[in-house]
Design an enzyme around this catalytic site. Structure first.
Site, PDB file in Angstrom:
ATOM      1  N   GLU A 192       0.833  -1.205   0.000  1.00 28.90           N
ATOM      2  CA  GLU A 192       0.000   0.000   0.000  1.00 28.90           C
ATOM      3  C   GLU A 192       0.868   1.254   0.000  1.00 28.90           C
ATOM      4  OE1 GLU A 192      -3.513   2.138   2.633  1.00 28.90           O
ATOM      5  OE2 GLU A 192      -2.874   0.107   3.156  1.00 28.90           O
ATOM      6  N   HIS A 194       8.582   8.942 -18.642  1.00 27.22           N
ATOM      7  CA  HIS A 194       8.236   7.694 -17.982  1.00 27.22           C
ATOM      8  C   HIS A 194       8.190   6.537 -18.970  1.00 27.22           C
ATOM      9  CE1 HIS A 194       6.121  10.019 -14.476  1.00 27.22           C
ATOM     10  NE2 HIS A 194       7.425  10.239 -14.545  1.00 27.22           N
ATOM     11  N   GLU A 244       5.846   4.568 -19.774  1.00 24.91           N
ATOM     12  CA  GLU A 244       4.660   4.565 -20.638  1.00 24.91           C
ATOM     13  C   GLU A 244       4.901   5.414 -21.885  1.00 24.91           C
ATOM     14  OE1 GLU A 244       3.014   4.465 -16.312  1.00 24.91           O
ATOM     15  OE2 GLU A 244       4.747   5.285 -17.377  1.00 24.91           O
ATOM     16  N   CYS A 250       0.798   7.957 -14.184  1.00 29.09           N
ATOM     17  CA  CYS A 250       0.560   9.286 -13.611  1.00 29.09           C
ATOM     18  C   CYS A 250      -0.422  10.027 -14.530  1.00 29.09           C
ATOM     19  CB  CYS A 250       1.877  10.060 -13.490  1.00 29.09           C
ATOM     20  SG  CYS A 250       2.618  10.475 -15.088  1.00 29.09           S
ATOM     21  N   CYS A 298       0.940  10.680 -18.155  1.00 25.81           N
ATOM     22  CA  CYS A 298       0.986   9.449 -18.962  1.00 25.81           C
ATOM     23  C   CYS A 298      -0.422   8.982 -19.320  1.00 25.81           C
ATOM     24  CB  CYS A 298       1.743   8.352 -18.217  1.00 25.81           C
ATOM     25  SG  CYS A 298       3.529   8.634 -18.138  1.00 25.81           S
TER      26      CYS A 298
END
Length: 221
Positions: A59, A95, A97, A125, A128
């Site tokens: 988490e 990034h 992606e 994010c 992206c």
């Protein structure tokens, strides 16, 4: 993505090889097709130590400030083909992606249908997510399924809106189940040379964390 620096793995854990074979390393770098001027690492299989740290569906993702993206591209067309590999980013600029759309997709057959599946350590994010929406709207032959280990900053309203916009653009978003982590382990993770392939060992809270994120994603979408 994550700003925290605690629990930062070593360079070796980050998939950055030691420069013992300096000459060999330089040769490999030159062969990469004119990559943009940000650091993106590409390959077929990632180090096991890195998978265990970065893909863990915890988490609180302290220290996990990179994205690892494993991809499968199935091209339907005159010459059906399947490509797979991974991209790893240094979050200084672009990034993983973005790198997929900039460096991998353009090398696939133009005009063909591409069924793309990503297995990503954390969800995209906001920037992206926008790029993903643009790509799906522009290329009607592109089908994208994203399997994510963790949801990135999902409490933020802007991030929730970005996830919904990806769904509206036709992207299928899924949380990785234990079986998906095992699939990545078998297909994208390096095994030590000379050793028999090690079977995937799930971490203690893998199922609970999957259910936690699945519930959160269902609420958001």
């Amino acid at each position: 993505k994550m700003a925290e620096k605690q629990e930062e793995p070593s360079n070796a854990q980050n998939g950055e090889p030691d420069n013992a074979e300096e000459g060999e390393g330089k040769k490999k770098k030159v062969k990469r097709e004119d990559l943009p001027p940000f650091e993106i690492v590409t390959g077929e299989r990632l180090p096991a130590i890195f998978f265990k740290f970065q893909f863990r569906n915890v988490e609180y993702s302290s220290g996990r400030n990179k994205t690892f993206l494993c991809y499968v591209v199935e091209t339907q067309g005159k010459e059906p083909a399947t490509r797979r590999g991974y991209l790893e980013d240094e979050h200084a600029a672009a990034h993983a992606e973005m790198a997929f759309f900039n460096t991998i997709l353009p090398t696939c057959q133009a005009g063909a249908r591409h069924d793309v599946t990503w297995y990503v350590s954390s969800s995209p994010c906001v920037t992206c997510a926008q790029r993903i929406c643009e790509a799906l709207r522009k290329d009607k032959g592109l089908r994208l399924t994203i399997m994510v280990g963790r949801l990135f900053m999902w409490e933020e309203a802007e991030m929730q809106a970005a996830l919904r916009s990806m769904k509206e653009a036709g992207c299928k978003l899924r949380i990785m189940k234990p079986q998906d982590f095992e699939y990545v382990w078998k297909n994208f993770v390096e095994q030590e040379e000379g050793e028999e392939a090690k079977s995937f060992v799930p971490w203690e809270d893998i199922q609970e964390n999957f259910q936690y994120y699945e519930e959160k994603l269902a609420e958001i979408l």
